[in-house]
Scaffold this motif. Sequence first.
Motif, short mmCIF file in Angstrom:
data_model
loop_
_atom_site.label_atom_id
_atom_site.label_comp_id
_atom_site.label_asym_id
_atom_site.label_seq_id
_atom_site.Cartn_x
_atom_site.Cartn_y
_atom_site.Cartn_z
N GLN A 1 0.82 -1.21 0.00
CA GLN A 1 0.00 0.00 0.00
C GLN A 1 0.86 1.26 0.00
OE1 GLN A 1 -3.20 -0.13 -0.45
NE2 GLN A 1 -3.32 -2.36 -0.27
N ALA A 2 2.01 1.19 0.67
CA ALA A 2 2.90 2.35 0.72
C ALA A 2 3.44 2.70 -0.66
CB ALA A 2 4.06 2.07 1.67
N ILE A 3 3.91 1.70 -1.40
CA ILE A 3 4.42 1.95 -2.75
C ILE A 3 3.28 2.33 -3.69
CG2 ILE A 3 5.62 0.91 -4.73
CD1 ILE A 3 7.16 -0.82 -2.75
N ASN A 4 2.13 1.70 -3.52
CA ASN A 4 0.99 2.00 -4.37
C ASN A 4 0.54 3.45 -4.20
OD1 ASN A 4 -1.22 1.16 -6.19
ND2 ASN A 4 -2.51 1.53 -4.40
N ARG A 5 0.66 3.98 -3.00
CA ARG A 5 0.23 5.37 -2.74
C ARG A 5 1.09 6.36 -3.50
NH1 ARG A 5 -2.21 8.48 1.54
NH2 ARG A 5 -2.71 6.58 2.72
N ASN A 6 2.39 6.09 -3.62
CA ASN A 6 3.32 7.04 -4.26
C ASN A 6 4.21 6.32 -5.28
OD1 ASN A 6 2.94 9.73 -2.85
ND2 ASN A 6 3.30 8.42 -1.05
N ASN B 1 14.82 3.04 -0.49
CA ASN B 1 13.71 3.41 -1.38
C ASN B 1 12.36 3.06 -0.76
OD1 ASN B 1 15.61 4.21 -3.27
ND2 ASN B 1 15.55 2.29 -4.40
N CYS B 2 12.25 1.83 -0.28
CA CYS B 2 10.98 1.37 0.31
C CYS B 2 10.69 2.10 1.61
CB CYS B 2 11.03 -0.14 0.55
SG CYS B 2 11.14 -1.13 -0.95
N ILE C 1 7.40 5.57 5.14
CA ILE C 1 7.22 6.64 6.13
C ILE C 1 6.13 7.60 5.67
CG2 ILE C 1 8.34 8.65 7.16
CD1 ILE C 1 10.94 7.01 7.19
N LEU C 2 6.13 7.95 4.39
CA LEU C 2 5.07 8.82 3.86
C LEU C 2 3.71 8.18 4.02
CD1 LEU C 2 6.75 10.12 0.57
CD2 LEU C 2 6.43 11.38 2.70
N HIS C 3 3.64 6.88 3.79
CA HIS C 3 2.36 6.16 3.91
C HIS C 3 1.87 6.16 5.36
CE1 HIS C 3 -0.81 3.34 3.02
NE2 HIS C 3 -0.30 2.43 3.84
#
Length: 498
Positions: free
Chosen positions: A436-441, A481-482, A487-489
Motif C-alpha cells: 500500500q505504501a508503494i501504491n500510494r506514491n 527506497n521502500c 514513512i510517507l504512507h
Amino acid sequence: MSQRELKEAFISNLNGTSLGEVALGSFLTPLCFINRGLVWILYYQAKGTVPLPFPWISHFVLDFCMIVAPLVLSCTMLSDILHLVILALALVSGAFQWYVYHAKGNPAAVHPQTVTSKNFLKSHVQSGRVPMVTVFRVLVNIKTAISILAVDFNVFPRRYAKTELYGTGVMDFGVGAYVFANALVSPEARGRTIVGSKMNHIAKQLMTVWPLLVLGLIRLASVKMTGYHEHVTEYGVHWNFFFTLAIVRVVASLLLALFPVGHSWIFAVLLSGLYQSALETTGLKSFLLHNNDRTVDFVHANKEGLFSVPGYIAIYMAGVQVGLYLMKPRTLVRDYFRVIFNFLWGSGVLYAGLFLCQATVEPVSRRLANLSFCLWIVAQCTFFLACLALGDMALLMLQRKSHCYLVPSAWNPHEKDKDSVAEGKRRSMDRFCLYQAINRNQLLFFLIANVTTGLTNILVDTFSTSDYVSVSVLLAYMFINCGAVHILHLFKITVKFW
C-alpha cells in the motif's frame, strides 16, 4: 577505456534470455505473496490479537524480507537456480498451508465440510477491490527499481539486461510491463466517463503529463551534466523513458476520447500490425537498427525513442482493455476463477501468435517495439496477472479455513462473513503494508529509485565489488527506497505533481 565507456560497454550488445525463463519468474512473486500471508495467519493463530512491538517496523521488515529480498536474490546470486528457489518456496507454502489447515482450534479442522471447494466457489468477496492489480503494479515498480541499479553490477546476469537488437531480457519485459501497468488503472480502464467536451478532456490529459516531461528534462540535464553513463541505442541521445510515458499517455487518451474504449484492443492490433508493416515494407527497420549517424537532426539522434512509441501505445491500449475487463463488478469467487481461466487462455493464444510471428516475421525487439514485442508483453502480463490471482485465491481460501481475515493487500471476504472489529484491525494493518505504501506514491518511488541509482553509481565502484557486497548494496538501496515511501504512507502523505 574510461570508467564511463566501460560501464556503457558492460550494458551493451546483449541478447537476453529465453521466453521460458522470463515466464518462470511469474511463479516467484505469487509464492512470496502467499507465504507472507501465511506468516500473518500463523501469527494470529498463535498470538491472537497480541500487538507486535513497534508494529510499523515489524510490518515493514516482514514485508521487505518476504517481498523485496527474494526479488533481489532471484535476479542476482540465485538466478542460476531460480527453478529450485521456486520449488523450495512452493514446498514451504504447502507445509504452511497444511499446518494452518490442521492447526489446533481451527474451525476448518473440526468441521471440514464448512470450507469445501463447492462452498468456496459460491462465497463472496468484497466488490470494488481487485488486489491483484495493485500487487501487479507494485511488483513491476519494485522489480524495475532493483534492475536499474543491479544491471551495473557483475552479480546481475547479463542475460537479464536489456537487449541490443533482438531478444527477450527481463528488463525488456519490465519496460513494457510498466506501460501495461499504467494502462490497467487509467481513467478509461476504470470506466470514468468524460465530463464536458472532449477537447477539455484532451487538454486535461495534456496537463496531467507535465510531471513526466519535467522529470524527463531533469534526467536529461543530470545525465549530460554529470557525464553519467548511458546506453544511447536504448532511447537515443536526448530521449528517455519519461518522455515515452508522457507521449503514450497523451496519444492513447486522445484515441480513447474519440473512439469506444470497449474496443481498444482493436486499435492495439491495428496499430501494432500497421507499424510492423511499415518496418517490413520501408527502410524504417534498417534506419533504426543500422544507421549510426546521430548528427543529422533530432530524429536521427533519438530514433529509438521516437519510433518505438507506436508499439508502446499498442501495449497501453491492450492494457486498457484488460483493465476494463478486470474492473467489471464481481462478487462471487467463481467469477474470478473464470477471469483467471480467461487470462490463461488469452495468454496461451497470444504466445501462440508470438511463436508464429517470430517464425514468419521477426523475433522480439524492444528497440523496435515491433509486433513480436507487443505480443510478448501482453501475453506475459496476462499470464503474470493470472498467477497473482491464483495466489490471491489460495490466500482467500486459507483465510476462510483459518477464520483469520487480517492479511493486508489481499482479497476480503464479504462483510457479512467477518465482524467490524476484524475489519478495523485489517485497515490498521493496511496502514503498515509495504504494498500500500508503494501504491500510494508509485511515481515518487520510481523517481527516488532513479536518484539513488545515480548516487550509488557515484559512490560505489560497481565493477570491482564482490557478489556479496553487491547484493548487500542492492538490499540497502531497496531498503532506503521502500523506507522512504513507507514513512510517507504512515503519515498518509500522497505526493502528487499535479
